[in-house]
Design a protein around this motif. Structure first.
Motif, short mmCIF file in Angstrom:
data_model
loop_
_atom_site.label_atom_id
_atom_site.label_comp_id
_atom_site.label_asym_id
_atom_site.label_seq_id
_atom_site.Cartn_x
_atom_site.Cartn_y
_atom_site.Cartn_z
N SER A 115 0.86 -1.19 0.00
CA SER A 115 0.00 0.00 0.00
C SER A 115 0.89 1.24 0.00
CB SER A 115 -0.91 0.01 1.22
OG SER A 115 -0.18 0.29 2.40
N GLY A 175 0.75 3.89 1.85
CA GLY A 175 1.14 4.27 3.21
C GLY A 175 2.30 3.43 3.71
N ARG A 232 2.47 7.34 11.10
CA ARG A 232 1.22 7.47 10.33
C ARG A 232 0.77 8.93 10.26
NH1 ARG A 232 -3.18 4.30 8.66
NH2 ARG A 232 -5.11 5.50 8.52
N SER A 233 0.91 9.64 11.37
CA SER A 233 0.53 11.05 11.40
C SER A 233 1.38 11.86 10.42
CB SER A 233 0.70 11.60 12.82
OG SER A 233 0.37 12.97 12.86
N LEU A 244 0.18 11.06 6.80
CA LEU A 244 -1.10 11.71 6.46
C LEU A 244 -0.90 13.21 6.24
CD1 LEU A 244 -3.58 9.86 8.87
CD2 LEU A 244 -3.19 9.45 6.43
N GLU A 279 -1.60 15.35 2.76
CA GLU A 279 -2.38 16.59 2.68
C GLU A 279 -1.56 17.69 2.00
OE1 GLU A 279 -3.57 17.59 6.62
OE2 GLU A 279 -5.09 16.00 6.76
N GLU A 338 -8.54 12.60 0.35
CA GLU A 338 -8.83 11.51 1.28
C GLU A 338 -7.56 10.77 1.71
OE1 GLU A 338 -12.58 9.29 0.09
OE2 GLU A 338 -11.98 10.17 -1.84
N PRO A 339 -6.70 11.43 2.48
CA PRO A 339 -5.42 10.81 2.86
C PRO A 339 -5.53 9.42 3.47
CG PRO A 339 -5.43 13.13 3.45
CD PRO A 339 -6.82 12.81 2.99
N ASP A 340 -6.58 9.18 4.29
CA ASP A 340 -6.73 7.85 4.90
C ASP A 340 -6.97 6.78 3.83
OD1 ASP A 340 -6.62 8.07 7.89
OD2 ASP A 340 -8.15 9.60 7.51
N ARG A 341 -7.76 7.11 2.81
CA ARG A 341 -8.01 6.16 1.73
C ARG A 341 -6.75 5.93 0.91
NH1 ARG A 341 -8.91 6.48 -3.58
NH2 ARG A 341 -9.11 8.75 -3.59
N TYR A 372 -3.71 6.21 1.91
CA TYR A 372 -2.77 5.45 2.75
C TYR A 372 -2.96 3.95 2.54
CZ TYR A 372 -0.09 4.14 6.94
OH TYR A 372 0.84 3.61 7.80
N ALA A 373 -4.22 3.52 2.44
CA ALA A 373 -4.52 2.10 2.31
C ALA A 373 -4.57 1.62 0.86
CB ALA A 373 -5.85 1.80 3.00
#
Length: 556
Positions: free
Chosen positions: A124, A126, A145-146, A149, A153, A159-162, A164-165
């Motif tokens: 992935s 991330g 992780r922080s 993300l 940005e 959608e950084p969380d999306r 990442y995965a």
């Protein structure tokens, strides 16, 4: 200098009074038997904090060799025989392999041309950045992780969380390039090397990436070594320019000086080949029965399964066009606009969801097997990357005659045709016995054109066929396509994201956005009197659009 002293110096941050990168009298030898002695010969330049230095030149000029040498990524066959390279005062040539590996990511980083090959397809996005942070920082997983993300940005990824995965294949080309930039910049290196990072991107994505690199470079005082063959990009981003030819430094200086008042004939030749948005000089196309027609072509992709909601993506919707002998129709738009999808549906390389396709007045949308064979012969495709479309295990001669043999031509006739085509694309017939890796990018694209013409097609579909070529080779290929069209009266469907190129070769242009045609018409009407805001946005995004390049032809 010991590794410990070097680490303390790097931790203290860049010294603003000295160049971040110093290259002096660099000579890198090619293996014995190569076409010249050195890949690069006596190259010297500096890159200061907050400065962008562009390396310019044709394919084979040594631009990427210099970048790979700085990063310690040169192939074993190449050897530095003379000169020096210093990063923040530390000799890169004297540093151990472990030390150079330590400097990558923390003090220097690189953004490669093709993000799909630079990213690991089974990790992935991330996790790929996390791998870098695990190696070079002591942060715990939550802190890492922080950081990831935040950099997502900062590089304007949605959608950084999306993201990442997500895996690389699930993202667009522009998003993948932003991931590569995020990897390069997350540890705020003193030196950022960009090797053709925007070559395959559409003009709006390209403009966003260039703006992003400039912003991040200004914020962090990063020194940028930018490698490109696109003079529009140079005009947009460079402070200084270094021009290379066959490994030698031809001239160097301030951007405005080099691009507007070049001293050397080679630089003037490159500038004369820079495409510019201009009114069409092509005459009217003779009225004739269409060679190829598309009526309301649609392509829909579905994804997801129960219990999730099924998602439909309309990649192309209601695409219609009519192509006559001797006519070139351009399809332009951003990545994801559907231009390549539409072209591949029309070529029957992928099945359209609905609509009809006519070749010489006969419907071929539902044809298959032998019924489709005449259409396959009459419509041929030239792809963006000739190296991937040619079989590396076949001689180029075998690749060229393969299609003709499949359509029933005798081997002797097919080979004779191949020799004629080599003359047509201005190459020697002796080249037929060589392999693809023995040619330059421009030569491979000429070979791909010859292979497409071997089947004696009536229509040629060129899908980003010149986007990865330097300006002089690009100009040669465009001239070649024009000559071939005039001689054979073939129709050309030309897919590109470069509006300047489209204005030079096309009679009619179609502008696509999100699978739909938003505007179409004659080149002069669409590019010089656009009706739609989207078309105006594309025109405004072209890099270096308002820069006044020197246009005089070289003397002699």
């Amino acid at each position: 200098m010991s590794d410990m002293q070097s680490e303390k110096r790097a931790a203290a941050g860049p010294d603003r009074t000295q160049a971040v990168l110093q290259v002096r009298d660099l000579c890198i030898a090619l293996p014995a038997g190569a076409d010249r002695g050195d890949a690069v010969s006596h190259i010297s330049f500096d890159v200061a904090p907050g400065e962008v230095v562009c390396l310019l030149g044709e394919s084979g000029s040594g631009k990427s060799v210099v970048a790979n040498a700085v990063m310690g990524l040169m192939p074993k066959e190449l050897k530095v025989r003379q000169g020096s390279m210093h990063l923040l005062g530390e000799s890169l040539l004297d540093a151990s392999a472990a030390r150079v590996n330590q400097l990558r990511g923390t003090s220097m980083a690189m953004v490669f041309q093709e993000p799909m090959t630079a990213l690991n397809p089974v990790m992935s996005c991330g996790d790929q950045i996390d791998e870098l942070l695990v190696r070079h920082t002591a942060h715990d997983r939550a802190a890492r992780r922080s950081m990831i993300l935040r950099i997502f940005e900062r590089v304007a990824l949605p959608e950084p969380d999306r993201i990442y995965a997500s895996y690389p294949h699930q993202l667009s080309g522009g998003q993948r390039q932003r991931i590569v930039i995020a990897i390069a910049l997350i540890l705020k290196p003193a030196l950022l090397i960009c090797d053709e990072p925007t070559t395959a991107l559409d003009v709006t994505t390209q403009a966003e990436i260039l703006k992003l690199i400039r912003e991040l470079q200004t914020e962090n005082g990063t020194a940028v070594l930018f490698i490109t063959h696109d003079f529009g990009v140079v005009a947009e981003i460079a402070d200084k320019v270094v021009v290379l030819q066959l490994g030698s430094m031809i001239e160097a200086g301030d951007k405005v000086q080099v691009l507007r008042h070049p001293r050397e004939a080679y630089t003037r030749m490159l500038l004369a080949a820079v495409p510019e948005l201009k009114r069409s000089a092509r005459g009217p196309v003779a009225q004739a029965y269409p060679l190829l027609e598309a009526h309301n072509i649609c392509k829909t992709y579905s994804s997801g399964s129960w219990p999730k909601k099924r998602r439909e993506v309309h990649a192309a919707r209601d695409i219609s066009l009519s192509l006559r002998p001797g006519e070139t129709i351009g399809i332009v738009g951003e990545s994801g606009s559907g231009k390549s999808t539409a072209a591949r549906c029309i070529a029957r390389l992928i099945e359209p969801s609905s609509g009809d396709i006519f070749s010489d007045g006969r419907s071929v949308a539902k044809a298959s097997g032998r019924a489709l064979s005449p259409f396959r012969r009459s419509v041929q495709v030239v792809f963006q990357d000739p190296y991937r479309s040619l079989n590396p295990r076949q001689t180029v001669g075998e690749s060229i005659i393969e299609g003709a043999l499949n359509f029933g031509m005798s081997r002797s006739d097919a080979w004779k045709r191949a020799e004629e085509l080599m003359h047509l694309v201005r190459m020697k017939p002796e080249a037929l016995k060589r392999y693809p890796n023995e040619f330059s990018g421009g030569q491979r694209q000429r070979i791909s054109i010859a292979r497409a013409l071997a089947c004696e097609p009536k229509v040629l579909i060129a899908d980003e066929a010149v986007s990865a070529l330097d300006v002089s080779v690009q100009a040669q290929i465009l001239t070649l396509l024009d000559e071939i069209q005039r001689r054979l009266s073939i129709g050309i469907l030309f897919i590109t994201h470069d509006l300047r190129v489209a204005s030079q070769i096309c009679d009619h242009v179609i502008v696509m956005q999100r699978g739909l045609i938003v505007e179409q018409g004659a080149v002069d009407d669409v590019f010089f009197a656009p009706r739609e805001e989207y078309t105006r946005k594309l025109l405004a995004a072209a890099p270096g659009r308002d820069f006044m390049f020197a246009r005089e032809q070289p003397a002699g």
